[in-house]
Motif scaffolding. Sequence first.
Motif, mmCIF file in Angstrom:
data_model
loop_
_atom_site.group_PDB
_atom_site.id
_atom_site.type_symbol
_atom_site.label_atom_id
_atom_site.label_comp_id
_atom_site.label_asym_id
_atom_site.label_seq_id
_atom_site.Cartn_x
_atom_site.Cartn_y
_atom_site.Cartn_z
ATOM 1 N N TRP A 127 0.910 -1.152 0.120
ATOM 2 C CA TRP A 127 0.043 0.038 -0.081
ATOM 3 C C TRP A 127 0.870 1.305 -0.102
ATOM 4 O O TRP A 127 0.660 2.017 -0.954
ATOM 5 C CB TRP A 127 -0.832 -0.084 1.103
ATOM 6 N N ASN A 128 1.831 1.218 0.998
ATOM 7 C CA ASN A 128 2.704 2.552 0.984
ATOM 8 C C ASN A 128 3.880 1.917 1.406
ATOM 9 O O ASN A 128 4.244 0.716 1.843
ATOM 10 C CB ASN A 128 1.865 3.514 1.726
ATOM 11 N N GLY A 129 4.993 3.161 1.655
ATOM 12 C CA GLY A 129 6.414 2.932 1.908
ATOM 13 C C GLY A 129 6.520 2.024 3.286
ATOM 14 O O GLY A 129 7.320 1.396 3.606
ATOM 15 N N GLY A 130 5.428 2.241 4.277
ATOM 16 C CA GLY A 130 5.502 1.519 5.580
ATOM 17 C C GLY A 130 5.006 -0.047 5.436
ATOM 18 O O GLY A 130 5.351 -0.424 6.227
ATOM 19 N N ASP A 131 4.852 -0.352 4.100
ATOM 20 C CA ASP A 131 4.522 -1.691 3.950
ATOM 21 C C ASP A 131 5.769 -2.436 3.131
ATOM 22 O O ASP A 131 5.313 -3.523 2.577
ATOM 23 C CB ASP A 131 3.271 -1.967 3.100
ATOM 24 N N ASP A 132 6.620 -1.898 3.290
ATOM 25 C CA ASP A 132 8.037 -2.459 2.624
ATOM 26 C C ASP A 132 8.641 -3.332 3.698
ATOM 27 O O ASP A 132 8.668 -3.154 4.995
ATOM 28 C CB ASP A 132 8.805 -1.375 2.197
ATOM 29 N N VAL A 133 9.597 -4.292 3.338
ATOM 30 C CA VAL A 133 10.346 -5.337 4.209
ATOM 31 C C VAL A 133 11.787 -5.472 3.480
ATOM 32 O O VAL A 133 11.716 -5.695 2.292
ATOM 33 C CB VAL A 133 9.609 -6.500 4.452
ATOM 34 N N TYR A 134 12.662 -5.614 4.349
ATOM 35 C CA TYR A 134 13.939 -5.766 3.859
ATOM 36 C C TYR A 134 14.348 -7.256 4.060
ATOM 37 O O TYR A 134 13.870 -7.807 5.049
ATOM 38 C CB TYR A 134 15.035 -4.739 4.508
ATOM 39 N N VAL A 144 17.986 -6.711 0.012
ATOM 40 C CA VAL A 144 16.749 -6.824 -0.861
ATOM 41 C C VAL A 144 15.721 -6.211 -0.337
ATOM 42 O O VAL A 144 14.952 -6.422 0.944
ATOM 43 C CB VAL A 144 16.435 -8.202 -1.561
ATOM 44 N N MET A 145 15.007 -4.996 -0.922
ATOM 45 C CA MET A 145 13.833 -4.461 -0.335
ATOM 46 C C MET A 145 12.519 -4.669 -1.189
ATOM 47 O O MET A 145 12.439 -4.551 -2.338
ATOM 48 C CB MET A 145 13.730 -2.929 -0.313
ATOM 49 N N LEU A 146 11.672 -5.506 -0.586
ATOM 50 C CA LEU A 146 10.382 -5.968 -1.291
ATOM 51 C C LEU A 146 9.616 -4.627 -1.173
ATOM 52 O O LEU A 146 9.232 -4.298 -0.012
ATOM 53 C CB LEU A 146 9.747 -7.149 -0.384
ATOM 54 N N CYS A 147 9.346 -3.726 -2.190
ATOM 55 C CA CYS A 147 8.558 -2.450 -2.284
ATOM 56 C C CYS A 147 7.059 -2.535 -2.475
ATOM 57 O O CYS A 147 6.535 -3.643 -3.185
ATOM 58 C CB CYS A 147 9.459 -1.797 -3.206
ATOM 59 N N HIS A 148 6.475 -1.754 -1.788
ATOM 60 C CA HIS A 148 5.150 -1.623 -1.823
ATOM 61 C C HIS A 148 4.708 -1.353 -3.631
ATOM 62 O O HIS A 148 3.464 -1.413 -3.732
ATOM 63 C CB HIS A 148 4.497 -0.509 -1.161
ATOM 64 N N ASP A 149 5.442 -0.805 -4.169
ATOM 65 C CA ASP A 149 5.512 -0.616 -5.752
ATOM 66 C C ASP A 149 5.353 -2.046 -6.363
ATOM 67 O O ASP A 149 5.415 -1.908 -7.778
ATOM 68 C CB ASP A 149 6.164 0.508 -6.195
ATOM 69 N N GLU A 150 5.141 -3.094 -5.831
ATOM 70 C CA GLU A 150 5.306 -4.267 -6.500
ATOM 71 C C GLU A 150 6.660 -4.559 -7.406
ATOM 72 O O GLU A 150 6.503 -5.081 -8.470
ATOM 73 C CB GLU A 150 4.219 -4.630 -7.335
ATOM 74 N N GLU A 151 7.793 -4.473 -6.613
ATOM 75 C CA GLU A 151 9.048 -4.601 -7.168
ATOM 76 C C GLU A 151 9.894 -4.946 -6.169
ATOM 77 O O GLU A 151 9.578 -4.721 -4.814
ATOM 78 C CB GLU A 151 9.294 -3.295 -8.081
#
Length: 171
Positions: A127-134, A144-151
């Motif tokens: 949903w947003n940057g707070g929903d990213d995980v390393y 590796v950052m799994l990003c909320h932008d589906e990448e």
Amino acid sequence: MQRMDDATFIAWLAEAGITGAEPKSGRTWLYFGAAQDATRTWEAPDAGEARDAWLAAVVRAASAGGPWWLWPRGGGGWYGGFASAEGIAAAAGAAGVPRDFGGALGFGADETEPMMGLLRAFAAWPWNGGDDVYLVPADQSCVVMLCHDEEIHVFAPDRERLRTFGEDVRM
């Protein structure tokens, strides 16, 4: 599953030259201080089995046999602060993450299923940057950052490690 509080995890990263860049959207970016240009982005396939296989390839490309560490972007707990908190909290509960724990989670080769459950939750409800995980392998050879932008964004100490990651993540 191992646990490491935020401060200890950040200090552990610093030992390998991994630092936090200027915050973007109030969240931490991690990179190798001496090689800020050794980065690459890959888009995730559509949801479903293709995405699950891709996530497994990403984990193997980071480190074929583990162990691995997961850390929510910016640190903190696993049960709140996410726009998609319900889905991520369910995965954290299934993985056995204590409700009061904030920090990084370490997973060995025999603990891939709970780790993959967390990664699938972050990938399913971006949903947003707070929903990213390393995702950081224990050898600290990449971030590796799994990003909320589906990448994913991959940060490496040099272009050669980035190249081998790319070869390993191809399906």
